[in-house]
Design a protein around this motif. Structure first.
Motif, PDB file in Angstrom:
ATOM      1  N   VAL A 166       6.373   5.771   7.961  1.00  0.00           N
ATOM      2  CA  VAL A 166       6.808   4.495   7.399  1.00  0.00           C
ATOM      3  C   VAL A 166       8.317   4.543   7.192  1.00  0.00           C
ATOM      4  N   ILE A 167       9.047   3.717   7.927  1.00  0.00           N
ATOM      5  CA  ILE A 167      10.497   3.602   7.734  1.00  0.00           C
ATOM      6  C   ILE A 167      10.731   2.256   7.043  1.00  0.00           C
ATOM      7  N   PRO A 168      11.014   2.257   5.750  1.00  0.00           N
ATOM      8  CA  PRO A 168      11.032   1.008   5.000  1.00  0.00           C
ATOM      9  C   PRO A 168      12.356   0.255   5.115  1.00  0.00           C
ATOM     10  N   ALA A 169      12.370  -0.937   4.564  1.00  0.00           N
ATOM     11  CA  ALA A 169      13.604  -1.701   4.418  1.00  0.00           C
ATOM     12  C   ALA A 169      14.580  -0.930   3.528  1.00  0.00           C
ATOM     13  N   GLN A 170      15.856  -1.210   3.692  1.00  0.00           N
ATOM     14  CA  GLN A 170      16.887  -0.436   3.005  1.00  0.00           C
ATOM     15  C   GLN A 170      17.945  -1.323   2.387  1.00  0.00           C
ATOM     16  N   SER A 171      18.721  -0.734   1.468  1.00  0.00           N
ATOM     17  CA  SER A 171      19.860  -1.412   0.853  1.00  0.00           C
ATOM     18  C   SER A 171      20.904  -0.353   0.531  1.00  0.00           C
ATOM     19  N   ALA A 172      22.030  -0.776  -0.008  1.00  0.00           N
ATOM     20  CA  ALA A 172      23.068   0.170  -0.400  1.00  0.00           C
ATOM     21  C   ALA A 172      22.554   1.094  -1.494  1.00  0.00           C
ATOM     22  N   ILE A 178       3.078  -9.734  18.966  1.00  0.00           N
ATOM     23  CA  ILE A 178       1.943  -8.971  19.479  1.00  0.00           C
ATOM     24  C   ILE A 178       1.085  -8.440  18.333  1.00  0.00           C
ATOM     25  N   ALA A 179       1.737  -7.785  17.374  1.00  0.00           N
ATOM     26  CA  ALA A 179       0.994  -7.179  16.266  1.00  0.00           C
ATOM     27  C   ALA A 179       0.608  -8.176  15.193  1.00  0.00           C
ATOM     28  N   ASP A 180       1.262  -9.349  15.187  1.00  0.00           N
ATOM     29  CA  ASP A 180       1.009 -10.370  14.165  1.00  0.00           C
ATOM     30  C   ASP A 180       1.347  -9.848  12.770  1.00  0.00           C
ATOM     31  N   GLY A 181       2.335  -8.966  12.700  1.00  0.00           N
ATOM     32  CA  GLY A 181       2.851  -8.517  11.411  1.00  0.00           C
ATOM     33  C   GLY A 181       2.058  -7.383  10.795  1.00  0.00           C
ATOM     34  N   LEU A 182       2.769  -6.544  10.047  1.00  0.00           N
ATOM     35  CA  LEU A 182       2.138  -5.471   9.292  1.00  0.00           C
ATOM     36  C   LEU A 182       1.547  -6.054   8.010  1.00  0.00           C
ATOM     37  N   LYS A 183       0.275  -5.769   7.759  1.00  0.00           N
ATOM     38  CA  LYS A 183      -0.397  -6.315   6.579  1.00  0.00           C
ATOM     39  C   LYS A 183      -0.472  -5.297   5.442  1.00  0.00           C
ATOM     40  N   SER A 184      -0.816  -4.053   5.772  1.00  0.00           N
ATOM     41  CA  SER A 184      -0.947  -3.045   4.713  1.00  0.00           C
ATOM     42  C   SER A 184      -1.119  -1.670   5.333  1.00  0.00           C
ATOM     43  N   VAL A 185      -0.948  -0.661   4.478  1.00  0.00           N
ATOM     44  CA  VAL A 185      -1.278   0.720   4.847  1.00  0.00           C
ATOM     45  C   VAL A 185      -2.129   1.306   3.726  1.00  0.00           C
ATOM     46  N   GLY A 188       0.790  -1.219   0.000  1.00  0.00           N
ATOM     47  CA  GLY A 188       0.000   0.000   0.000  1.00  0.00           C
ATOM     48  C   GLY A 188       0.823   1.269   0.000  1.00  0.00           C
ATOM     49  N   TRP A 189       2.103   1.164   0.343  1.00  0.00           N
ATOM     50  CA  TRP A 189       2.977   2.334   0.397  1.00  0.00           C
ATOM     51  C   TRP A 189       3.808   2.395  -0.873  1.00  0.00           C
ATOM     52  N   PRO A 234      -2.586   5.103   2.417  1.00  0.00           N
ATOM     53  CA  PRO A 234      -2.266   6.521   2.579  1.00  0.00           C
ATOM     54  C   PRO A 234      -3.468   7.446   2.459  1.00  0.00           C
ATOM     55  N   LYS A 235      -4.468   7.070   1.679  1.00  0.00           N
ATOM     56  CA  LYS A 235      -5.627   7.942   1.483  1.00  0.00           C
ATOM     57  C   LYS A 235      -6.435   8.111   2.758  1.00  0.00           C
ATOM     58  N   THR A 236      -6.510   7.064   3.556  1.00  0.00           N
ATOM     59  CA  THR A 236      -7.322   7.123   4.774  1.00  0.00           C
ATOM     60  C   THR A 236      -6.487   7.164   6.053  1.00  0.00           C
ATOM     61  N   GLY A 237      -5.152   7.051   5.913  1.00  0.00           N
ATOM     62  CA  GLY A 237      -4.311   7.014   7.100  1.00  0.00           C
ATOM     63  C   GLY A 237      -4.491   5.757   7.912  1.00  0.00           C
TER      64      GLY A 237
END
Length: 422
Positions: free
Chosen positions: A277-283, A248-255, A143-144, A257-260
């Motif tokens: 949203v702080i996403p995964a990163q690479s070089a 606890i959260a059972d994983g992030l499923k989706s976001v 969703g992001w 942005p239109k509705t927050g």
């Protein structure tokens, strides 16, 4: 340091950079090109210019007119420092004898030992130092997207995103909901998401918004300085910060942005007032495009010199490198830069390089008067960077110890800026 006008090279000077170096001891100066003007790149350029014994022509390729630090940006978010304190111009590098090319590096031609600039020009090098920082994975959160970063900002690169997150944070009402989506390992500055939550909570309380709540949705089952942060949250911000581990959260499923909206396996946070949203990163992309990263997306290096394992003429440092036990931090990048500078100098002159030794300290603020730290000393072992000493703040420390940590962090930041950009 306030933003000042950048010292730019004229077009004519730029065209001469690969060939116009003056002679030293009857030969042209060796050419070192540094791609990236952040903590790592600017540090290595300054060190090479200062300690090259006149034998090196050093050029930094950097499109931004100034460096905006990510380290200490949480303090700006929390209202503790002005934005200008994060911004450092490149005039000091130019005064130190470093040529600053105000363009992006489009590609690396490793066969010809040339950096291809955005305008198609080329800079030849004898040694290349890459400090390209990170690339963000815009596909890792359902969703992001890159477009959605204007609604759900990451603020994990300095500049406009930092300001955007501050504006959105300032608009959160009392009783509002903030969701921070933490990244998976490895990522830039491991304690930073949790320091961010701490300084958000402090500012919320200070501005009469103490009923707001911060939820941290984390893909990790533990995080850097966890016990210290959680002790501080319970004491200073009871009920304001809730860390949601995977079990606890059972994983992030989706976001959305239109509705927050943020959906986890455990709960849906509808119409959140701020989603960070702080996403995964690479070089950085240029390193990966040049074939200098492995399957992990990060760049393997030799721990004794920071030289790339893919190319003996390329050195890689800072966040982009697989630096063994060292975290991805500005302190680490500066330490690696000095090792790399000595190794580059040794390979191009008759001056030997001392044995590599690295250090790192990460200070994190839980409140304006409460800093905790973790650090270590590192040496090369079996080709990788290995921790040989470690220290970390302890729970239950006295208030004056924590206040001293705040001063230490401020002095380090000021000193680093003076060393590199002053």
């Amino acid at each position: 340091m306030a933003l000042t006008r950048r010292a730019l090279l004229g077009a004519g000077a730029l065209s001469l950079l690969p060939v116009a170096a003056p002679a030293v001891l009857g030969r042209a100066r060796a050419r070192v090109v540094v791609v990236g003007g952040g903590a790592g790149g600017a540090s290595v350029a300054r060190a090479l210019a200062a300690d090259g014994a006149g034998a090196l022509a050093v050029t930094v390729v950097e499109p931004r007119p100034a460096y905006t630090a990510c380290f200490r940006s949480n303090l700006y978010l929390g209202g503790l420092v002005p934005f200008d304190s994060l911004v450092h111009a490149y005039d000091g590098l130019a005064r130190a004898g470093v040529a600053v090319v105000p363009q992006a590096a489009g590609a690396i031609d490793r066969d010809r030992r040339e950096v291809v600039l955005a305008d198609g020009g080329r800079l030849a090098y004898d040694r290349l130092v890459l400090s390209p920082g990170i690339a963000l994975d815009y596909d890792c959160v359902p969703g992001w997207s890159q477009a959605a970063e204007e609604i759900m900002p990451h603020a994990w690169t300095g500049g406009a995103q930092t300001r955007l997150l501050r504006r959105k944070f300032d608009a959160v009402p009392d009783g509002g909901v903030i969701v921070i989506i933490a990244p998976p390992n490895p990522y830039r500055c491991p304690p930073a998401p949790y320091e961010r939550a701490s300084l958000m909570a402090q500012r919320l309380k200070a501005t009469g918004r103490g009923r707001a709540k911060i939820f941290i949705i984390d893909p990790k089952d533990k995080f850097s300085k966890q016990g210290l942060f959680q002790e501080g949250w319970e004491a200073r911000y009871p009920g304001m910060i809730e860390w949601m581990a995977p079990d606890i959260a059972d994983g992030l499923k989706s976001v959305d942005p239109k509705t927050g909206t943020v959906v986890t396996g455990f709960e849906t946070y509808a119409h959140a007032d701020l989603v960070n949203v702080i996403p995964a990163q690479s070089a950085g992309a240029i390193a990966r495009a040049a074939g200098l990263a492995d399957r992990s997306g990060w760049c393997p290096i030799d721990g004794g010199s920071m030289v790339s394992r893919m190319d003996p003429n390329v050195f890689i440092l800072g966040d982009a490198a697989i630096a063994g036990d060292m975290p991805k931090s500005a302190f680490a990048a500066n330490s690696q830069a000095h090792v790399a500078a000595r190794a580059v100098r040794a390979g191009l002159t008759d001056r030997p390089a001392p044995e590599a030794r690295y250090a790192n300290i990460c200070w994190s603020l839980i409140a304006a008067d409460d800093a905790v730290k973790v650090g270590g000393v590192y040496v090369p072992a079996n080709g990788r960077i290995t921790e040989v000493e470690r220290f970390i703040s302890q729970t239950g420390e006295a208030a004056d110890v924590r206040r001293a940590g705040v001063v230490e962090g401020e002095r380090w930041s000021t000193g680093l800026a003076a060393e590199i950009f002053g």
